[in-house]
Design a protein around this motif. Structure first.
Motif, short mmCIF file in Angstrom:
data_model
loop_
_atom_site.label_atom_id
_atom_site.label_comp_id
_atom_site.label_asym_id
_atom_site.label_seq_id
_atom_site.Cartn_x
_atom_site.Cartn_y
_atom_site.Cartn_z
N VAL A 193 43.48 13.93 19.53
CA VAL A 193 43.58 14.37 18.13
C VAL A 193 42.36 13.92 17.36
N THR A 194 42.00 12.65 17.55
CA THR A 194 40.87 12.11 16.81
C THR A 194 39.57 12.77 17.24
N GLU A 205 47.06 10.84 23.36
CA GLU A 205 47.33 11.75 22.26
C GLU A 205 46.42 11.43 21.09
N PHE A 206 46.36 10.12 20.79
CA PHE A 206 45.53 9.69 19.67
C PHE A 206 44.07 10.07 19.91
N ALA A 266 49.82 17.12 10.33
CA ALA A 266 49.91 16.63 11.71
C ALA A 266 51.35 16.60 12.19
N GLY A 267 52.30 16.94 11.31
CA GLY A 267 53.70 16.96 11.72
C GLY A 267 54.29 15.57 11.88
N ALA A 290 43.24 12.46 8.05
CA ALA A 290 43.69 12.81 9.41
C ALA A 290 43.49 11.67 10.41
N LYS A 326 50.59 7.83 13.74
CA LYS A 326 51.35 8.53 14.76
C LYS A 326 51.34 7.74 16.08
N ALA A 327 50.14 7.26 16.45
CA ALA A 327 50.01 6.54 17.71
C ALA A 327 50.79 5.24 17.70
N THR A 345 51.68 15.81 18.23
CA THR A 345 50.93 16.00 16.99
C THR A 345 50.54 17.46 16.81
N ALA A 402 46.54 10.02 12.50
CA ALA A 402 46.57 9.96 13.96
C ALA A 402 46.90 8.54 14.42
N ASN A 424 39.45 16.00 15.42
CA ASN A 424 39.15 15.75 14.01
C ASN A 424 37.67 15.44 13.83
#
Lengths: 315, 418
Positions: free
Chosen positions: A6-7, A2-3, B253-254, B220, B227-228, A135, B224, A10
């Motif tokens: 997303v990154t 996930e990270f 990003a919620g 951001a 979040k992780a 996310t 992230a 970005n």
């Protein structure tokens, strides 16, 4: 995972924005041999113009008006500024753009003040476009990427498929011949300068509200754009594109790594004396060093390959 | 003949002009306001300036202090320690004896050091430093200075209150620390780690980030990372744009973790987070608009009347308290000389809208109640005032009495002789 995803997204959106800025700079450089120090100032002006116009007519018209206004300013700069000092050589031109950058910053201080202005993203784009696992990914970032890619395609088509693009490309390498064939090369220069400024202005319009619109934005992004252009190779659009994505990824991903030289020493079995005076240095993590990394990359590139990734000129 | 007469007159005029500067300060008490008024934190500097003007106007309406009107002289330090030291020389040259600063502990440490040197060399031209918000504990501990007075609560005092509160929240299992990479941010991270591990050993600290001060425009990547890590609470001392942008990225990003902040109460953060922050955004402060009491209501309303812009909220009680204490001390010793005023500030007690505020004599730290509050919808009762006219305000979760905020100090400053 996930990270990582997303990154990655970005870093893509940031890299594309960087390319929008550096493409103009590198075009101007390859054509006129001028490193335009005021380029990032056009980026800032784009954001401020968009802020001002969007207060009256909304964001969407501003998306068109602001880059056009910046382009007009760019054209004036070339016609009445650069062309006048051109006969005194490159140093004079360089100094002119340097002075222009300061002048623009002071003018921005005078008109909009020293604090950030409340330039916000349009409400219609204030939702999350999709979710990656848990996310949310904001719609505005997707919009930024779309605009950048549209610009990228547009630029490519204009340069390779249109008549003016052919003349521009010819003027890059053989300005005298193009002139002899009856084309107005100074006007081509003006067009390119205005076009480059417009691209920077457009980047300002979509970057200003995603991040912050303040008088410091030119300086903070300006140095990175130079890194991109040097890294990618002076005057190479393809190089600037790759360099933008690389620098964007380096800046975005490096934040995540909490490894330091100490971890490295530990993994290869070197014991470090914790009272050593060097301890502070060994403890610096990649995440903490993130702001320096692009510059380190640039220095490394200059040592290994001075003409940059895809540059054609040697020094 | 005429020529030489003219020359003499000219020289006279020039000389008169040259000496007029400091001499004309008679009847006016100048207070230098040193803050970044441009650059990334320019907006924060301006907020403090308006508070100081507000305080000065109130004192001047009542006739000033010892018959002198207070004049605020703003200087731009660009929030840079080097720049601040240059500015300090300027205000000394202009004969200004009082200065106020509060944004940026790195600047505060540089200023305190410059002032210490100056005062030691010029005992008859001392300068007094009112610190309304630079909260690095060092300023009232190892690096304390006799002429430095802090009117805000320091990092450790606030962290003590915050971690006591957090320790009681059973839902917290993983905490993420994200702070600005300079003396203040580092001390927040250090204090949070030490106090949390002591009070709740079961809490895991899943991240400890330091990012460059005022340079990050896009949080951001950090969000992230948070979040992780699976954090359910984030502790941050970020201020100005650094907190507004962090919260904005978190909202985009919620991220649903609770934010325990020092400075999320104003300056762009509330409009950015809106509804999403209700119940999640917390702050530890010495004041917020909904602590109750008729004095609070009167002050908040008077401030809004004076500065009607939507971004202006009454926030810095430390500036008001500093000015009140300063005038009281001056009237007590009937002098505006810092050498006499500084000792008179020690142990001074005043009644304020938040409760009693006392200036400690051993390290010049003001002792006052501390509040923990949560972002909530205004309801006309305990959330009467909103922030930045958003319809959301802060609601008190806990009030820590002044005596329970006192911490030991390592300060050993040199008192002036005599």
């Amino acid at each position: 995972m996930e990270f990582f995803l997303v990154t990655l997204l970005n870093s893509l959106s940031y890299g594309l924005l960087l390319f929008m800025l550096s493409s103009g700079l590198t075009l101007i450089f390859s054509m006129m041999g001028v490193l335009n120090f005021a380029h990032a100032s056009f980026y800032m002006l784009g954001a401020y113009f968009a802020y001002q116009t969007s207060r009256y007519v909304g964001f969407w018209p501003a998306l068109v008006i602001a880059p056009l206004a910046v382009a007009a300013l760019g054209a004036l700069t070339e016609r009445y500024g650069l062309r006048t000092v051109h006969k005194y050589g490159h140093v004079a031109e360089l100094l002119f753009t340097f002075g222009l950058a300061y002048t623009i910053e002071e003018v921005v201080h005078l008109i909009w003040g020293r604090a950030p202005v409340p330039y916000r993203i349009p409400e219609i784009l204030e939702f999350s476009a999709f979710s990656i696992y848990s996310t949310q990914y904001p719609a505005y970032r997707v919009f930024m990427m779309l605009v950048s890619v549209a610009m990228l395609v547009g630029l490519y088509l204009v340069l390779t498929r249109s008549r003016i693009g052919m003349i521009i490309q010819a003027s890059l390498t053989h300005p005298d011949m193009v002139q002899a064939l009856g084309h107005n090369v100074p006007r081509v220069f003006m067009l390119v300068f205005a076009g480059g400024a417009a691209l920077a202005g457009l980047a300002g319009v979509i970057g200003g509200n995603a991040f912050v619109t303040d008088p410091g934005m030119a300086v903070s992004v300006g140095t990175i754009v130079f890194v991109v252009v040097v890294f990618g190779g002076m005057g190479s659009l393809a190089g600037a594109f790759i360099a933008s994505l690389i620098i964007g990824a380096v800046q975005t991903f490096s934040v995540a790594f909490d490894y330091s030289l100490l971890t490295l020493f530990g993994s290869i079995g070197i014991k470090v004396n914790p009272d050593s005076g060097w301890m502070e240095l060994w403890k610096v993590t990649i995440a903490q060093a993130a702001p320096v990394l692009p510059y380190l990359l640039m220095v490394a590139m200059l040592i290994v390959r001075p003409k940059g990734l895809m540059g054609t000129r040697e020094g | 003949m005429v020529k030489s007469w003219l020359r003499a007159a000219l020289i006279g005029a020039v000389a008169a002009l040259a000496f007029a500067g400091p001499a004309s300060a008679q009847g006016v008490l100048k207070i230098a306001y040193l803050e970044g008024l441009s650059g990334p934190f320019g907006n924060v500097g301006e907020v403090g300036l308006r508070h100081l003007q507000f305080a000065a106007e109130r004192i001047n309406e009542k006739g000033g202090v010892l018959g002198q009107k207070i004049e605020v002289v703003p200087f731009d330090t660009k929030t840079s320690p080097q720049e601040a030291q240059l500015v300090f020389k300027q205000l000394v040259d202009q004969g200004i004896r009082y200065m106020m600063q509060g944004n940026g502990s790195a600047v505060a440490l540089a200023l305190s050091e410059a002032m210490g040197k100056h005062n030691a060399r010029n005992p008859d031209q001392t300068v007094l430093y009112m610190n309304y918000g630079a909260v690095d504990p060092a300023l009232t501990n190892d690096k304390c200075n006799f002429y430095h007075f802090r009117f805000d609560a320091d990092v450790d005092m606030k962290m003590q209150a915050m971690t006591n509160y957090m320790a009681a929240q059973k839902g917290i299992a993983k905490v993420y620390l994200i702070n600005q990479d300079y003396s203040f941010g580092q001390s927040v991270a250090k204090a949070a780690r030490a106090m949390l591990t002591q009070k709740r050993p079961d809490i895991q600290i899943v991240g400890d980030d330091l990012h460059p001060l005022g340079k990050v425009k896009d949080f951001a990547p950090y969000v992230a990372k948070i979040k992780a890590s699976g954090a359910d609470a984030v502790v941050t001392g970020n201020w100005g744009n650094d907190v507004a942008l962090l919260i904005k990225a978190a909202k985009d990003a919620g991220l649903t973790a609770d934010f325990y902040t020092y400075y999320a109460g104003g300056l762009g953060t509330p409009p950015v987070i809106g509804e999403a922050g209700v119940g999640h955004l917390k702050q530890v402060t010495v004041f917020h608009s909904n602590i109750g009491g008729s004095g609070t209501v009167a002050n908040v309303e008077a401030y809004r009347k004076r500065f009607p812009d939507s971004k202006d909220d009454f926030y810095w009680t430390s500036i008001m308290n500093a000015m009140t204490m300063l005038t009281m001390a001056m009237e007590k010793v009937k002098s505006t000389d810092p050498t006499k005023v500084a000792p008179a500030l020690e142990g001074l007690k005043i009644d304020t809208i938040t409760g009693e505020v006392t200036m400690r004599a051993d390290n010049h730290q003001a002792v006052q109640p501390i509040f923990i509050s949560t972002f909530s919808k205004t309801n006309g009762k305990d959330v009467k005032f909103d922030v930045e006219r958003t319809g959301f305000g802060f609601k008190t979760d806990a009030r820590i009495e002044a005596k329970d905020t006192v911490l030991p100090t390592t300060c050993k400053f040199q008192r002036p002789k005599g």
